[in-house]
Design a protein around this motif. Structure first.
Motif, PDB file in Angstrom:
ATOM      1  N   LEU A 162       0.834  -1.201   0.000  1.00 29.56           N
ATOM      2  CA  LEU A 162       0.000   0.000   0.000  1.00 29.56           C
ATOM      3  C   LEU A 162       0.869   1.251   0.000  1.00 29.56           C
ATOM      4  O   LEU A 162       0.552   2.246  -0.652  1.00 29.56           O
ATOM      5  CB  LEU A 162      -0.932  -0.009   1.217  1.00 29.56           C
ATOM      6  N   LYS A 163       1.946   1.182   0.757  1.00 29.54           N
ATOM      7  CA  LYS A 163       2.880   2.324   0.788  1.00 29.54           C
ATOM      8  C   LYS A 163       3.445   2.579  -0.608  1.00 29.54           C
ATOM      9  O   LYS A 163       3.569   3.735  -1.035  1.00 29.54           O
ATOM     10  CB  LYS A 163       4.002   2.015   1.785  1.00 29.54           C
ATOM     11  N   ARG A 164       3.744   1.497  -1.303  1.00 23.45           N
ATOM     12  CA  ARG A 164       4.284   1.636  -2.662  1.00 23.45           C
ATOM     13  C   ARG A 164       3.290   2.326  -3.584  1.00 23.45           C
ATOM     14  O   ARG A 164       3.650   3.158  -4.413  1.00 23.45           O
ATOM     15  CB  ARG A 164       4.641   0.266  -3.241  1.00 23.45           C
ATOM     16  N   THR A 165       2.036   1.966  -3.447  1.00 17.50           N
ATOM     17  CA  THR A 165       0.987   2.623  -4.243  1.00 17.50           C
ATOM     18  C   THR A 165       0.959   4.121  -3.949  1.00 17.50           C
ATOM     19  O   THR A 165       0.893   4.948  -4.870  1.00 17.50           O
ATOM     20  CB  THR A 165      -0.386   2.022  -3.915  1.00 17.50           C
ATOM     21  N   GLU A 166       1.035   4.437  -2.663  1.00 15.14           N
ATOM     22  CA  GLU A 166       1.027   5.860  -2.294  1.00 15.14           C
ATOM     23  C   GLU A 166       2.224   6.576  -2.922  1.00 15.14           C
ATOM     24  O   GLU A 166       2.083   7.696  -3.436  1.00 15.14           O
ATOM     25  CB  GLU A 166       1.058   5.994  -0.767  1.00 15.14           C
ATOM     26  N   ASP A 167       3.369   5.927  -2.906  1.00 15.32           N
ATOM     27  CA  ASP A 167       4.553   6.537  -3.509  1.00 15.32           C
ATOM     28  C   ASP A 167       4.367   6.754  -5.010  1.00 15.32           C
ATOM     29  O   ASP A 167       4.798   7.763  -5.563  1.00 15.32           O
ATOM     30  CB  ASP A 167       5.785   5.654  -3.261  1.00 15.32           C
ATOM     31  N   ARG A 168       3.714   5.790  -5.648  1.00 19.41           N
ATOM     32  CA  ARG A 168       3.452   5.920  -7.083  1.00 19.41           C
ATOM     33  C   ARG A 168       2.508   7.104  -7.335  1.00 19.41           C
ATOM     34  O   ARG A 168       2.701   7.888  -8.265  1.00 19.41           O
ATOM     35  CB  ARG A 168       2.849   4.627  -7.622  1.00 19.41           C
ATOM     36  N   PHE A 169       1.491   7.228  -6.490  1.00 22.87           N
ATOM     37  CA  PHE A 169       0.598   8.393  -6.577  1.00 22.87           C
ATOM     38  C   PHE A 169       1.402   9.685  -6.442  1.00 22.87           C
ATOM     39  O   PHE A 169       1.207  10.641  -7.196  1.00 22.87           O
ATOM     40  CB  PHE A 169      -0.465   8.336  -5.469  1.00 22.87           C
ATOM     41  N   THR A 170       2.297   9.691  -5.478  1.00 27.11           N
ATOM     42  CA  THR A 170       3.111  10.892  -5.260  1.00 27.11           C
ATOM     43  C   THR A 170       3.890  11.272  -6.508  1.00 27.11           C
ATOM     44  O   THR A 170       3.913  12.437  -6.919  1.00 27.11           O
ATOM     45  CB  THR A 170       4.096  10.678  -4.093  1.00 27.11           C
ATOM     46  N   ASP A 171       4.534  10.285  -7.128  1.00 22.92           N
ATOM     47  CA  ASP A 171       5.306  10.551  -8.344  1.00 22.92           C
ATOM     48  C   ASP A 171       4.430  11.160  -9.433  1.00 22.92           C
ATOM     49  O   ASP A 171       4.811  12.136 -10.089  1.00 22.92           O
ATOM     50  CB  ASP A 171       5.924   9.242  -8.866  1.00 22.92           C
ATOM     51  N   ILE A 172       3.270  10.584  -9.612  1.00 26.26           N
ATOM     52  CA  ILE A 172       2.356  11.067 -10.652  1.00 26.26           C
ATOM     53  C   ILE A 172       1.894  12.488 -10.357  1.00 26.26           C
ATOM     54  O   ILE A 172       1.810  13.336 -11.251  1.00 26.26           O
ATOM     55  CB  ILE A 172       1.153  10.108 -10.786  1.00 26.26           C
ATOM     56  N   LEU A 173       1.637  12.751  -9.086  1.00 25.49           N
ATOM     57  CA  LEU A 173       1.181  14.089  -8.695  1.00 25.49           C
ATOM     58  C   LEU A 173       2.306  15.111  -8.834  1.00 25.49           C
ATOM     59  O   LEU A 173       2.069  16.281  -9.165  1.00 25.49           O
ATOM     60  CB  LEU A 173       0.650  14.067  -7.256  1.00 25.49           C
ATOM     61  N   GLN A 174       3.521  14.665  -8.580  1.00 24.74           N
ATOM     62  CA  GLN A 174       4.685  15.526  -8.797  1.00 24.74           C
ATOM     63  C   GLN A 174       4.742  15.969 -10.267  1.00 24.74           C
ATOM     64  O   GLN A 174       4.974  17.146 -10.569  1.00 24.74           O
ATOM     65  CB  GLN A 174       5.951  14.737  -8.434  1.00 24.74           C
ATOM     66  N   LEU A 175       4.465  15.009 -11.114  1.00 24.75           N
ATOM     67  CA  LEU A 175       4.422  15.285 -12.547  1.00 24.75           C
ATOM     68  C   LEU A 175       3.298  16.267 -12.880  1.00 24.75           C
ATOM     69  O   LEU A 175       3.484  17.226 -13.648  1.00 24.75           O
ATOM     70  CB  LEU A 175       4.188  13.962 -13.302  1.00 24.75           C
ATOM     71  N   ALA A 176       2.142  16.020 -12.268  1.00 23.88           N
ATOM     72  CA  ALA A 176       0.994  16.904 -12.489  1.00 23.88           C
ATOM     73  C   ALA A 176       1.310  18.320 -12.015  1.00 23.88           C
ATOM     74  O   ALA A 176       0.912  19.313 -12.635  1.00 23.88           O
ATOM     75  CB  ALA A 176      -0.233  16.368 -11.762  1.00 23.88           C
ATOM     76  N   LEU A 177       2.032  18.372 -10.903  1.00 25.17           N
ATOM     77  CA  LEU A 177       2.410  19.690 -10.366  1.00 25.17           C
ATOM     78  C   LEU A 177       3.278  20.447 -11.362  1.00 25.17           C
ATOM     79  O   LEU A 177       3.028  21.628 -11.649  1.00 25.17           O
ATOM     80  CB  LEU A 177       3.168  19.491  -9.044  1.00 25.17           C
ATOM     81  N   PRO A 195       2.184  17.333  -3.191  1.00 27.22           N
ATOM     82  CA  PRO A 195       1.941  16.019  -3.799  1.00 27.22           C
ATOM     83  C   PRO A 195       1.869  14.883  -2.797  1.00 27.22           C
ATOM     84  O   PRO A 195       1.038  13.978  -2.929  1.00 27.22           O
ATOM     85  CB  PRO A 195       3.146  15.858  -4.732  1.00 27.22           C
ATOM     86  N   ARG A 196       2.744  14.892  -1.776  1.00 24.72           N
ATOM     87  CA  ARG A 196       2.743  13.800  -0.814  1.00 24.72           C
ATOM     88  C   ARG A 196       1.438  13.758  -0.005  1.00 24.72           C
ATOM     89  O   ARG A 196       0.928  12.705   0.322  1.00 24.72           O
ATOM     90  CB  ARG A 196       3.938  13.926   0.137  1.00 24.72           C
ATOM     91  N   MET A 197       0.914  14.947   0.294  1.00 24.07           N
ATOM     92  CA  MET A 197      -0.339  15.001   1.061  1.00 24.07           C
ATOM     93  C   MET A 197      -1.532  14.611   0.189  1.00 24.07           C
ATOM     94  O   MET A 197      -2.433  13.895   0.632  1.00 24.07           O
ATOM     95  CB  MET A 197      -0.524  16.432   1.610  1.00 24.07           C
ATOM     96  N   ILE A 198      -1.528  15.067  -1.040  1.00 27.65           N
ATOM     97  CA  ILE A 198      -2.619  14.712  -1.957  1.00 27.65           C
ATOM     98  C   ILE A 198      -2.606  13.215  -2.242  1.00 27.65           C
ATOM     99  O   ILE A 198      -3.658  12.579  -2.361  1.00 27.65           O
ATOM    100  CB  ILE A 198      -2.515  15.516  -3.273  1.00 27.65           C
ATOM    101  N   ALA A 199      -1.400  12.644  -2.314  1.00 25.42           N
ATOM    102  CA  ALA A 199      -1.296  11.187  -2.522  1.00 25.42           C
ATOM    103  C   ALA A 199      -1.969  10.440  -1.367  1.00 25.42           C
ATOM    104  O   ALA A 199      -2.677   9.455  -1.583  1.00 25.42           O
ATOM    105  CB  ALA A 199       0.170  10.779  -2.632  1.00 25.42           C
TER     106      ALA A 199
END
Lengths: 199, 199
Positions: free
Chosen positions: B128-143, B154-158
């Motif tokens: 689950l943590k890995r999924t959150e990290d993947r979300f973070t990466d994607i949101l970083q990109l979106a940012l 991004p980390r909080m939105i993830a």
DNA sequence: TTATATTTTGAGCAATTGCTCAAAATTAAA
DNA sequence: TTTAATTTTGAGCAATTGCTCAAAATATAA
């Protein structure tokens, strides 16, 4: 002559609830149960019929306790929304260690149980629906008091809160990060509230 | 010599995953398993060691498949945030009937399993943590692409997305109301996006 | 082929499961 | 008291559990 039973029914159901909440329907064996409620199999099956039926009563007991906690927070807090937020913080963060499981028992049931026990599925669905309805009532009240920002639809916000309550409790168990989760709850209520002094 | 095994390991693990996802760890018996993967107990235990270890491999298989689906949606959509939203709609709403369970398998595990199987608890937490990290990466990109509204972290939105993904899937199973849930997802992404044309 | 190593098989074990039921204990009524 | 009704008890049943292991089947090497 009715009800000459020796044991205290409510007490027994509550003890069963705590065990089932901790171990789940499959995880709690009838021997575990016998020990937890201090009754012999014959008495248990005479009084409750089956493991499944006892679980049903345990579910209702759980739901009622959660509802009581919600209403207590609403009554104690200065506004409906403040009460809801305290309820969230209390259930998700504060109670995290004292409960048999960090996960909502209704959610555990819904997640574990399949079509072999349709009554349990239906009951947990119904009890979750009741919680959502209670949220709706409280949000309706908050709306009247001008607490809700934007173009608020209490029924939709109630759904959002339900999703959040479910997700947050499991996320709490995943991460163990109390500070982050508190922050998530604070942010959630900030986003639906007109007030800026939340937390 | 090495690896003369007749059976296709990946194939077997995937079949085991589908069974475990449907019935849970306790709910799926070793006989169910034998039938699902068409192997006899001796072979199973020679190849995987124990029910718990096979479940571990099934969990990793599940997690990888979900990750692949996420990345596919990111690649196919015109922007990171649009990809995320399609991923949510796809997993929570579209796949709802075709999957063995509406509930995330990692969440099911976390919810069912206790300290008797610490490895499974730890593994589902990690995945689950890995999924959150993947979300973070994607949101970083979106940012970077200016897709995120407000003062985005991004980390909080993830974390928020993780909570939502968990809550929404269970809520979907509770309510069965696809329209409401779609609306909830659309609202969620509207609230974090700068664009107004979402959906 | 023959010999050796590897894999698969499935009968079945010891433990546990949900639950039954006749007997014992307890209670209430007469 | 005595009698009848109710409740509790716990031994234990039939089914199921996770898993083992000697024997059979199959593959590889010489």
């Amino acid at each position: 002559m009715a009800n000459v039973a020796k044991f205290n029914r409510e007490d027994v159901i509550r003890k069963a609830m705590l065990l089932f909440w901790e171990k789940g329907f499959n995880g709690a064996s009838t021997r575990d149960l016998q020990q937890a409620i201090d009754m012999r199999p014959g008495s248990i099956y005479a009084a409750f019929g089956s493991k499944e039926k006892l679980y049903s009563e345990a579910l209702e007991c759980y739901s009622k306790e959660m509802s009581d906690i919600l209403m207590r927070h609403i009554a104690e807090q200065r506004s409906p929304l403040a009460g809801l937020e305290r309820f969230f913080q209390n259930v998700v963060v504060d109670q995290r260690d004292s409960n048999p499981s960090e996960v909502c028992m209704l959610v555990k049931t819904l997640s574990e149980v399949n079509e072999q026990h349709p009554d349990l599925l239906q009951l947990s669905r119904e009890l979750l629906k009741r919680t959502e309805d209670r949220f709706t009532d409280i949000l309706q009240l908050a709306l009247k008091q001008g607490e809700l920002a934007g173009h608020p639809d209490p029924r939709m916000i109630a759904k959002q809160l339900q999703v959040q309550m479910i997700g947050l409790r499991i996320y709490m168990k995943t991460s163990g990060n109390m500070a982050s989760v508190s922050e998530l709850i604070a942010g959630l209520f900030k986003s639906i509230s007109t007030r800026s002094d939340l937390n």
